[in-house]
Scaffold this motif. Sequence first.
Motif, PDB file in Angstrom:
ATOM      1  N   PHE A  50       2.207  -0.792  -9.583  1.00  0.00           N
ATOM      2  CA  PHE A  50       3.305  -1.030  -8.592  1.00  0.00           C
ATOM      3  C   PHE A  50       2.712  -0.880  -7.171  1.00  0.00           C
ATOM      4  O   PHE A  50       3.066  -1.988  -6.431  1.00  0.00           O
ATOM      5  CB  PHE A  50       4.524  -0.230  -8.859  1.00  0.00           C
ATOM      6  CG  PHE A  50       5.537  -0.326  -7.858  1.00  0.00           C
ATOM      7  CD1 PHE A  50       6.415  -1.407  -7.790  1.00  0.00           C
ATOM      8  CD2 PHE A  50       5.561   0.405  -6.872  1.00  0.00           C
ATOM      9  CE1 PHE A  50       7.345  -1.647  -6.582  1.00  0.00           C
ATOM     10  CE2 PHE A  50       6.738   0.159  -5.771  1.00  0.00           C
ATOM     11  CZ  PHE A  50       7.517  -0.755  -5.716  1.00  0.00           C
ATOM     12  N   TRP A  51       2.260   0.112  -7.224  1.00  0.00           N
ATOM     13  CA  TRP A  51       1.864   0.494  -5.802  1.00  0.00           C
ATOM     14  C   TRP A  51       0.489  -0.447  -5.269  1.00  0.00           C
ATOM     15  O   TRP A  51       0.549  -0.603  -4.151  1.00  0.00           O
ATOM     16  CB  TRP A  51       1.460   2.055  -5.526  1.00  0.00           C
ATOM     17  CG  TRP A  51       2.768   2.800  -5.479  1.00  0.00           C
ATOM     18  CD1 TRP A  51       3.143   3.800  -6.327  1.00  0.00           C
ATOM     19  CD2 TRP A  51       3.760   2.766  -4.327  1.00  0.00           C
ATOM     20  NE1 TRP A  51       4.242   4.235  -6.048  1.00  0.00           N
ATOM     21  CE2 TRP A  51       4.905   3.667  -4.878  1.00  0.00           C
ATOM     22  CE3 TRP A  51       3.812   2.097  -3.146  1.00  0.00           C
ATOM     23  CZ2 TRP A  51       5.800   3.955  -4.006  1.00  0.00           C
ATOM     24  CZ3 TRP A  51       5.024   2.467  -2.295  1.00  0.00           C
ATOM     25  CH2 TRP A  51       6.037   3.132  -2.954  1.00  0.00           C
ATOM     26  N   ARG A  52      -0.285  -0.740  -5.997  1.00  0.00           N
ATOM     27  CA  ARG A  52      -1.600  -1.624  -5.921  1.00  0.00           C
ATOM     28  C   ARG A  52      -0.838  -3.013  -5.519  1.00  0.00           C
ATOM     29  O   ARG A  52      -1.441  -3.666  -4.639  1.00  0.00           O
ATOM     30  CB  ARG A  52      -2.591  -1.840  -6.824  1.00  0.00           C
ATOM     31  CG  ARG A  52      -3.349  -0.358  -7.188  1.00  0.00           C
ATOM     32  CD  ARG A  52      -4.605  -0.877  -7.793  1.00  0.00           C
ATOM     33  NE  ARG A  52      -4.503  -1.078  -9.014  1.00  0.00           N
ATOM     34  CZ  ARG A  52      -4.620  -0.215 -10.102  1.00  0.00           C
ATOM     35  NH1 ARG A  52      -4.317   0.961  -9.943  1.00  0.00           N
ATOM     36  NH2 ARG A  52      -4.207  -0.584 -11.267  1.00  0.00           N
ATOM     37  N   LEU A  53       0.218  -3.525  -6.297  1.00  0.00           N
ATOM     38  CA  LEU A  53       0.888  -4.657  -6.084  1.00  0.00           C
ATOM     39  C   LEU A  53       1.498  -4.775  -4.668  1.00  0.00           C
ATOM     40  O   LEU A  53       1.490  -5.701  -3.670  1.00  0.00           O
ATOM     41  CB  LEU A  53       1.775  -5.176  -7.103  1.00  0.00           C
ATOM     42  CG  LEU A  53       1.092  -5.669  -8.188  1.00  0.00           C
ATOM     43  CD1 LEU A  53       2.171  -5.590  -9.449  1.00  0.00           C
ATOM     44  CD2 LEU A  53       0.732  -7.086  -8.212  1.00  0.00           C
ATOM     45  N   ALA A  54       2.462  -3.597  -4.474  1.00  0.00           N
ATOM     46  CA  ALA A  54       2.734  -3.424  -3.247  1.00  0.00           C
ATOM     47  C   ALA A  54       1.799  -3.433  -2.302  1.00  0.00           C
ATOM     48  O   ALA A  54       2.265  -4.444  -1.027  1.00  0.00           O
ATOM     49  CB  ALA A  54       3.603  -1.924  -3.120  1.00  0.00           C
ATOM     50  N   ALA A  55       0.932  -2.827  -2.186  1.00  0.00           N
ATOM     51  CA  ALA A  55      -0.343  -2.952  -0.891  1.00  0.00           C
ATOM     52  C   ALA A  55      -0.932  -4.138  -0.914  1.00  0.00           C
ATOM     53  O   ALA A  55      -1.256  -4.575   0.371  1.00  0.00           O
ATOM     54  CB  ALA A  55      -1.315  -1.698  -1.353  1.00  0.00           C
ATOM     55  N   SER A  56      -1.031  -4.789  -1.970  1.00  0.00           N
ATOM     56  CA  SER A  56      -1.606  -6.158  -1.934  1.00  0.00           C
ATOM     57  C   SER A  56      -0.739  -7.316  -0.998  1.00  0.00           C
ATOM     58  O   SER A  56      -0.979  -7.845  -0.370  1.00  0.00           O
ATOM     59  CB  SER A  56      -1.858  -6.589  -3.000  1.00  0.00           C
ATOM     60  OG  SER A  56      -1.110  -6.976  -3.975  1.00  0.00           O
ATOM     61  N   GLY A  57       0.673  -7.126  -1.548  1.00  0.00           N
ATOM     62  CA  GLY A  57       1.667  -7.806  -0.924  1.00  0.00           C
ATOM     63  C   GLY A  57       1.959  -7.596   0.839  1.00  0.00           C
ATOM     64  O   GLY A  57       2.011  -8.539   1.385  1.00  0.00           O
ATOM     65  N   ILE A  58       1.851  -6.328   0.855  1.00  0.00           N
ATOM     66  CA  ILE A  58       2.098  -5.803   2.279  1.00  0.00           C
ATOM     67  C   ILE A  58       0.988  -6.344   3.316  1.00  0.00           C
ATOM     68  O   ILE A  58       1.062  -6.849   4.460  1.00  0.00           O
ATOM     69  CB  ILE A  58       2.290  -4.264   2.449  1.00  0.00           C
ATOM     70  CG1 ILE A  58       3.257  -3.734   1.764  1.00  0.00           C
ATOM     71  CG2 ILE A  58       2.197  -3.897   4.084  1.00  0.00           C
ATOM     72  CD1 ILE A  58       3.556  -2.426   1.614  1.00  0.00           C
ATOM     73  N   SER A  59      -0.492  -6.241   2.644  1.00  0.00           N
ATOM     74  CA  SER A  59      -1.692  -6.937   3.430  1.00  0.00           C
ATOM     75  C   SER A  59      -1.254  -8.396   3.540  1.00  0.00           C
ATOM     76  O   SER A  59      -1.749  -8.929   4.577  1.00  0.00           O
ATOM     77  CB  SER A  59      -2.714  -6.413   2.346  1.00  0.00           C
ATOM     78  OG  SER A  59      -2.970  -5.058   2.166  1.00  0.00           O
ATOM     79  N   VAL A  60      -0.782  -9.132   2.583  1.00  0.00           N
ATOM     80  CA  VAL A  60      -0.701 -10.466   2.973  1.00  0.00           C
ATOM     81  C   VAL A  60       0.188 -10.856   4.037  1.00  0.00           C
ATOM     82  O   VAL A  60       0.332 -11.645   4.826  1.00  0.00           O
ATOM     83  CB  VAL A  60      -0.120 -11.347   1.754  1.00  0.00           C
ATOM     84  CG1 VAL A  60      -0.023 -12.366   1.740  1.00  0.00           C
ATOM     85  CG2 VAL A  60      -1.602 -11.077   0.498  1.00  0.00           C
ATOM     86  N   VAL A  61       1.624  -9.880   3.792  1.00  0.00           N
ATOM     87  CA  VAL A  61       2.357 -10.075   4.930  1.00  0.00           C
ATOM     88  C   VAL A  61       1.940  -9.932   6.454  1.00  0.00           C
ATOM     89  O   VAL A  61       2.031 -10.454   7.135  1.00  0.00           O
ATOM     90  CB  VAL A  61       3.347  -9.059   4.697  1.00  0.00           C
ATOM     91  CG1 VAL A  61       4.511  -8.887   5.883  1.00  0.00           C
ATOM     92  CG2 VAL A  61       4.200  -9.294   3.463  1.00  0.00           C
ATOM     93  N   PHE A  62       1.045  -8.796   6.402  1.00  0.00           N
ATOM     94  CA  PHE A  62       0.204  -8.455   7.826  1.00  0.00           C
ATOM     95  C   PHE A  62      -0.772  -9.484   8.118  1.00  0.00           C
ATOM     96  O   PHE A  62      -0.610  -9.995   9.176  1.00  0.00           O
ATOM     97  CB  PHE A  62      -0.358  -7.201   7.659  1.00  0.00           C
ATOM     98  CG  PHE A  62       0.171  -6.140   7.830  1.00  0.00           C
ATOM     99  CD1 PHE A  62       0.876  -5.714   8.908  1.00  0.00           C
ATOM    100  CD2 PHE A  62       0.171  -4.865   6.756  1.00  0.00           C
ATOM    101  CE1 PHE A  62       1.828  -4.447   8.831  1.00  0.00           C
ATOM    102  CE2 PHE A  62       0.780  -3.633   6.971  1.00  0.00           C
ATOM    103  CZ  PHE A  62       1.662  -3.716   8.146  1.00  0.00           C
ATOM    104  N   LEU A  63      -1.515 -10.142   7.304  1.00  0.00           N
ATOM    105  CA  LEU A  63      -2.450 -11.428   7.564  1.00  0.00           C
ATOM    106  C   LEU A  63      -1.502 -12.607   8.063  1.00  0.00           C
ATOM    107  O   LEU A  63      -1.799 -13.146   9.044  1.00  0.00           O
ATOM    108  CB  LEU A  63      -3.064 -11.830   6.275  1.00  0.00           C
ATOM    109  CG  LEU A  63      -4.228 -10.970   5.857  1.00  0.00           C
ATOM    110  CD1 LEU A  63      -4.815 -11.276   4.440  1.00  0.00           C
ATOM    111  CD2 LEU A  63      -5.450 -11.021   7.141  1.00  0.00           C
TER     112      LEU A  63
END
Length: 208
Positions: A70-83
């Motif tokens: 869950f947290w890895r998915l959350a981190a990858s999703g947040i990274s995409v939001v930042f990009l």
Amino acid sequence: MERTVLAIVPFLAIGLVGSVLLLLVRWSPPPFTIVIVHLAALVLLGLIAAVRLIPFAGNDWFEGQPWSPFWRLAASGISVVFLVTGMVGLVTLASSATLRYPPSLQFLQLLSALDIAWAGAALVIGVYRAWRLPAAATAGTVLAIICVWSIWRYLDVVGFGPEGEWIVDSAALARYVLPFDVIAAVMAIGAFVFGTRRQAMEQARPQS
């Protein structure tokens, strides 16, 4: 992660090249139509970029960290939001400058574009993870229309300064803009958490 960074580059390039072409655009106060069309184009660019980057945001990011799926998915999703948000921000700065907006109007356009970009990207990612692409595209489009409409309504009511400046009216902001910003943020965060949790649970199930 590398593929995600590379995938955002074409959108940034398109936005920056398009910004140069905006030097040919001439406007006179009040710049109502051009501001709304410009904001809508920025929002559309962000939504398309978010949809393009979604497939890269999996739980294979940050594998060196002792995190749950869950947290890895959350981190990858947040990274995409930042990009996506960063790309939209850069294009907004460049295009607002080439359109020769007054400084206050450039600031308004940047705030509006960034606000819609992060919420739209987070919503699209969350809905995609829960219900896949058609629902994600629909949700992102609806949010974008509502948010752009709120800015349109504010500018329609308040207007511009003599040279096209942004007039700050706290009462109008509280009535026409802030409620929709809050709703968009709640929708985006809620969908992101729900979709991310759902995908993490699906991936944790034993595969037959």
